[in-house]
Design a protein around this motif. Sequence first.
Motif, PDB file in Angstrom:
ATOM      1  N   ARG A 188      -8.918  -5.800  -2.538  1.00 20.10           N
ATOM      2  CA  ARG A 188      -8.173  -5.560  -3.560  1.00 20.10           C
ATOM      3  C   ARG A 188      -8.424  -4.211  -4.511  1.00 20.10           C
ATOM      4  N   ARG A 189      -9.916  -3.917  -4.434  1.00 18.92           N
ATOM      5  CA  ARG A 189     -10.255  -2.641  -4.770  1.00 18.92           C
ATOM      6  C   ARG A 189      -9.645  -1.420  -4.140  1.00 18.92           C
ATOM      7  N   GLU A 227      -5.817  -0.949  -4.727  1.00 23.71           N
ATOM      8  CA  GLU A 227      -5.799  -0.133  -6.129  1.00 23.71           C
ATOM      9  C   GLU A 227      -6.033   1.368  -5.845  1.00 23.71           C
ATOM     10  N   ASP A 228      -7.085   1.719  -5.184  1.00 25.71           N
ATOM     11  CA  ASP A 228      -7.425   3.014  -5.189  1.00 25.71           C
ATOM     12  C   ASP A 228      -6.246   3.767  -4.075  1.00 25.71           C
ATOM     13  N   GLY A 239      -3.224   2.809  -3.787  1.00 25.51           N
ATOM     14  CA  GLY A 239      -1.917   2.569  -4.193  1.00 25.51           C
ATOM     15  C   GLY A 239      -0.912   1.849  -3.358  1.00 25.51           C
ATOM     16  N   ASN A 265       0.037  -2.098  -1.180  1.00 22.42           N
ATOM     17  CA  ASN A 265      -0.295  -3.557  -1.228  1.00 22.42           C
ATOM     18  C   ASN A 265      -1.561  -4.010  -0.517  1.00 22.42           C
ATOM     19  N   ARG A 266      -2.128  -5.146  -1.185  1.00 23.63           N
ATOM     20  CA  ARG A 266      -3.383  -5.859  -0.430  1.00 23.63           C
ATOM     21  C   ARG A 266      -2.973  -6.174   0.927  1.00 23.63           C
TER      22      ARG A 266
END
Length: 480
Positions: A40-41, A44-45, A47, A49-50
């Motif tokens: 997840r992190r 996000e870092d 940009g 999709n998981r």
Amino acid sequence: MDWKPDRKAKKAVYRQIADYIERGIALGEFLPDSMLPSERRLAEDLGVNRSTVVAAYEELAAAGVVTRKKGSGTQVSSDIWGMSHKRIPNWGRYIEYGSFLPNLPLVQKIRNETQEHDMINLSSGELSPGLFPSIEFRSILAEMPIKAPLGYDHPQGNLELRKTITTHIKETKQIDTEPYSILITSGAQQALHLVIQCLLKPGDAVAIEDPSYCYSLPIFQSAGLKTFLLPVDDNGMNPEDIRSLHKKHRIKMVFTNPTYQNPTGTVMSLTRRKQLLELSSELGLPIIEDDPYSLTSFDWTFIPTLKSMDVNGTVLYISSLSKIVASGLRIGWIIGPKRVIERLADAKQQVDFGHSIFPQWIAHHFLQSSQFQQHITMLQLELKKRRDVIVTSLRDTLGNRVSYDSPEGGIHLWCWINEEVVSPTHLLEESFKRGLAFLPGSVMGTQKNYVRFTFGRGETSEIEKGIARFADALNSLLDS
């Protein structure tokens, strides 16, 4: 993290992420035994999709660069460059990239759910165990002398069985053929697979009925075929629709189930059968006739098969014992021109080196015996009884909330819901909770507000209970 994947690059984003991390490990930026950022992190870092990060981590795990433990995260391997370093295949990628497509996820889910002990199964297209000729089979096995050798048999199947099928279809379906024009297959599904793989090529256009069993089969897509739909009405599909499709798309083959069609239960009219054969001869267009149900007529009506009316040799005829004797016997057959049968037999031999001799012996003896006709008579009476039970149950529990045509043969009832529901999948989930499995109409065609019940699969008491559970699920959605 300053680095970002280049979305304009030809290399897939997940592959860029995997390469970046592997390069960082080689340069000592990610140390052995250290934990990498969570999925997840990192998503996000960067940009992304998981799922993209998951694919990258799985790529690294397959290379032996990282280890992944559920609940713990992803860790750089402790001995990346040492002797203990091992690489394992990335099975996820192999599964994803294989050319043979899996069944639809909804079909897979139904199959898994029906393994539950208390689930009433009105989804599977087969007979219930109570309709199998188990006693007759035990008698055949006890008395049957093993005369044939136990080695590989003829590529087209056991000759004695093919001779027996020749007599059987002449007596029951008025089809004239010879043993050399018959190929024994592992049910009708293998027959369809062989036809598609051997007689068509990627990019070819074929026509299938809508709705139909063929609609749910991924083998057409796996073979790279373009499928075009033929709407089915009360008289079956309309041959004029084939003419239109052929003009636009140069259709190479037509697949039809004209007698007690799956799932609608309809019978193609005699007029349309004649028109279809005339059109097939005019265009030189092969017709694949799938005929699993014609011997199940509830009033013993004889309906001529397309093959019995075929004077020009344009029909490949497929049938089996799966829907009228026992699905587990795995005995089906294709009838067609000698050259075609030899081509299909050659392909089948490459796949399984010929059919098992034991079910062929059983089928040969059972079809020859007087017990076969006794079994068919019993089956017709029992299926009619179960058809009546499911029709009565639907009428009593749901009234005008559903509509259906009462089939005169076969094992399926095609039911349409007269009011909108949230979705077929939602309705199926609600039914699962109550212990019932059925087949949503969307699996078998473009018509969304339909369901298929297989009354041949359930015992009488199970049918009543199953429809009560369906009514409870449907009413809960419609009344909410």
